[in-house]
Design a protein around this motif. Sequence first.
Motif, PDB file in Angstrom:
ATOM      1  N   ILE A   1       0.876  -1.186   0.000  1.00 19.52           N
ATOM      2  CA  ILE A   1       0.000   0.000   0.000  1.00 19.52           C
ATOM      3  C   ILE A   1       0.909   1.230   0.000  1.00 19.52           C
ATOM      4  O   ILE A   1       1.689   1.439   0.935  1.00 19.52           O
TER       5      ILE A   1
ATOM      6  N   ASP B   1       0.650   4.320   0.471  1.00 17.56           N
ATOM      7  CA  ASP B   1       0.534   5.406   1.458  1.00 17.56           C
ATOM      8  C   ASP B   1       0.907   4.971   2.867  1.00 17.56           C
ATOM      9  O   ASP B   1       0.732   5.744   3.813  1.00 17.56           O
ATOM     10  N   LEU B   2       1.394   3.748   2.997  1.00 12.98           N
ATOM     11  CA  LEU B   2       1.821   3.284   4.322  1.00 12.98           C
ATOM     12  C   LEU B   2       3.304   2.954   4.271  1.00 12.98           C
ATOM     13  O   LEU B   2       3.798   2.448   3.253  1.00 12.98           O
TER      14      LEU B   2
ATOM     15  N   ASP C   1       4.046  -0.166   8.683  1.00 16.39           N
ATOM     16  CA  ASP C   1       2.578  -0.215   8.626  1.00 16.39           C
ATOM     17  C   ASP C   1       2.081  -1.240   7.612  1.00 16.39           C
ATOM     18  O   ASP C   1       1.048  -1.864   7.805  1.00 16.39           O
TER      19      ASP C   1
ATOM     20  N   GLU D   1       2.541  -4.832   9.186  1.00 15.77           N
ATOM     21  CA  GLU D   1       1.707  -5.202  10.344  1.00 15.77           C
ATOM     22  C   GLU D   1       0.236  -5.510   9.979  1.00 15.77           C
ATOM     23  O   GLU D   1      -0.527  -5.972  10.819  1.00 15.77           O
ATOM     24  N   ILE D   2      -0.166  -5.248   8.730  1.00 16.41           N
ATOM     25  CA  ILE D   2      -1.599  -5.371   8.386  1.00 16.41           C
ATOM     26  C   ILE D   2      -2.213  -6.744   8.742  1.00 16.41           C
ATOM     27  O   ILE D   2      -3.270  -6.796   9.372  1.00 16.41           O
TER      28      ILE D   2
ATOM     29  N   TYR E   1       8.794   4.603   2.700  1.00 13.91           N
ATOM     30  CA  TYR E   1       7.581   4.296   1.954  1.00 13.91           C
ATOM     31  C   TYR E   1       7.967   3.466   0.729  1.00 13.91           C
ATOM     32  O   TYR E   1       9.112   3.553   0.267  1.00 13.91           O
TER      33      TYR E   1
ATOM     34  N   ARG F   1       5.685  -9.110   5.136  1.00 16.16           N
ATOM     35  CA  ARG F   1       4.242  -9.055   5.411  1.00 16.16           C
ATOM     36  C   ARG F   1       3.637 -10.464   5.362  1.00 16.16           C
ATOM     37  O   ARG F   1       2.761 -10.796   6.156  1.00 16.16           O
TER      38      ARG F   1
END
Lengths: 221, 392
Positions: free
Chosen positions: A95, A97-98, A102, A105-106, A138, A154
């Motif tokens: 993603i 924008d993360l 971040d 961790e999704i 990013y 991830r």
Amino acid sequence: MIELNDIEKAYRTERIETIALQSIQLKIHKGQFVSIMGPSGCGKSTLLNILGLLDKPSKGNYLLDGQAVNQLPSKKSAQTRNQKIGFIFQSFHLIPDLNVMDNVEIPLLYRGVGRQERMRLVAEALDRVQLSARVHHYPNQLSGGQQQRVAIARAIVGKPELLLADEPTGNLDSHMGNEVMDILKELNRDHQTTIVMVTHDEHQAKKTDAILRLFDGRLVA
Amino acid sequence: MIKHYLKLIWNRKRTSKWIVAEFALSFLAVCGAMTAFFHFYQLYQIPLGFEYRDKWQIRFQMPSQGSEAQIKELFRIRDDLEGFGPIQSVSVMQMLPFMNSTWSSTTTYNGKDVNAVHNFMDDKAQAILGIQLLEGRWFGPQDDGSDEYPVVIDSLLKEQLFPDGNALGQLISDPDDSMLKRVVGVMPRFRQHGELAVCRPYVIVRADPNKEAPLPSRNLVLKMDGSQTPEFEATLAKKLEAMAPSWNFNISNWIDQRENHLKPTLIPLYIMGIIISFMLLMVGLGLLGVLWQNVLQRVQEIGLRQAIGASKVDVLKQIAWEMVIKTGLGIAIGMVLALQVPLLAPLPVIRTVWVAAFVGSALVLVLLTLLCSSYPAFLASRIEPALALKDE
């Protein structure tokens, strides 16, 4: 670990029926690293989607860890994906924008893991792919190889038993591709993670324990 | 999870800020309309203080206004009209309700000044208007020959002039002591200008044909028995022409007067309500379009989230939460801006109205958001991850 019995997948419209997979019989044991090869349109991704519970077979049985999973309701299916399966895609699907942390961790957010434990697991996963120094970067600040390593972090952050990789080296040069393969091999060797990888690259496929070949929706070897 | 959504919104601030700004402006507009609505609704809830049904009024224009003879003549006409046709009783009044004329004057007691609306009414007015007294009495023959002007004040003036003590029997006056008035009664609020007007302190002075008044009374209020017809107006006019041939007069009823008096306030309110409804519709449709577009742009992200563990309900919740957070931010900014109005420019609006308008506007916008995000969120939850994640 994985047992497919007589799996068939057909896409039907009012006029046409397209058979994507037929008569698939397959057993993959825990800790195996298997690659799937075949020409474009032969059903590799469809098979991977069925293995990952992203799609349902039209016929046949799918046993994951001895449990029939091919007709699980949507919520249960999402839970199983979250807890047992990790996905790696050719185009990473981060993603934008993360930041790295971040993004990684999704899966843990959907599992309801507390913040401290989440941070520990994310740090561990990023350490395993050697990206601990890039946690606040990013995706657009990373190279293709680094982005794929974030995607691997991830995929493994929730310690899944099964890792499904859809052409994980397809968008990378050979050097970065080799790096990614080394990480996958290491995960398979050190943590007994079962890995199923779709690839077009014979060289990378030879690094796996077994090669399955698909042709016109059938397993030919 | 909320923190995760907040991060996403913050990192997408280039697009989020316009939705937040739209909601801040919408909040201001809705809050303005709701403040007006709640303000007038709260005013409407306060009793008028008198009964307006089955009342007619006669406004006289006399050749030389206010001579002693004319005042006596007015009282004579009052007495003669009683019992004529459907007329039950008649009262003399200086300022008629539901009209724009007002006589306000400073009322002083013990060094304290309060600006109050004044009116003159005769001894029969209480019964004709149905004024309920809270304390004391109305005017009567016992006030004949009194040096002071007997007055009935309303509860608002009593609260302001006599916050702790008894008002009955107290002398109040003008700042220059030109008119000494003795309080003989206290009534509830008297709302001469109708239900939508702000309540003001009120003083009713006894209209006495034998006593000089600063403003002469020249109006009559007729209490009808309910059997009156529009044709009776012509009969009444003929009788008045015969009784006071040199006076001009105008007859009307209070139901029409009230309706005409409310129109200038109600029509702008209706127009504002229509404009705000259209604005909300436009905001809602805009939001629907933006969200729809947003979902289409995030197909891969939503597919990915589903692949790594999000259920369809999680997707629905995410789209709705993101919108509610953006709406909340817009409302917060709008609230800070809207708060400047009561803080910097005091309006005749009570605090409860502000609070109700703020809460009501926030609720309307949150409901609108939930309504408009439900369909795009439903579409998002139907995204098939296998298709969304297909590498082209």
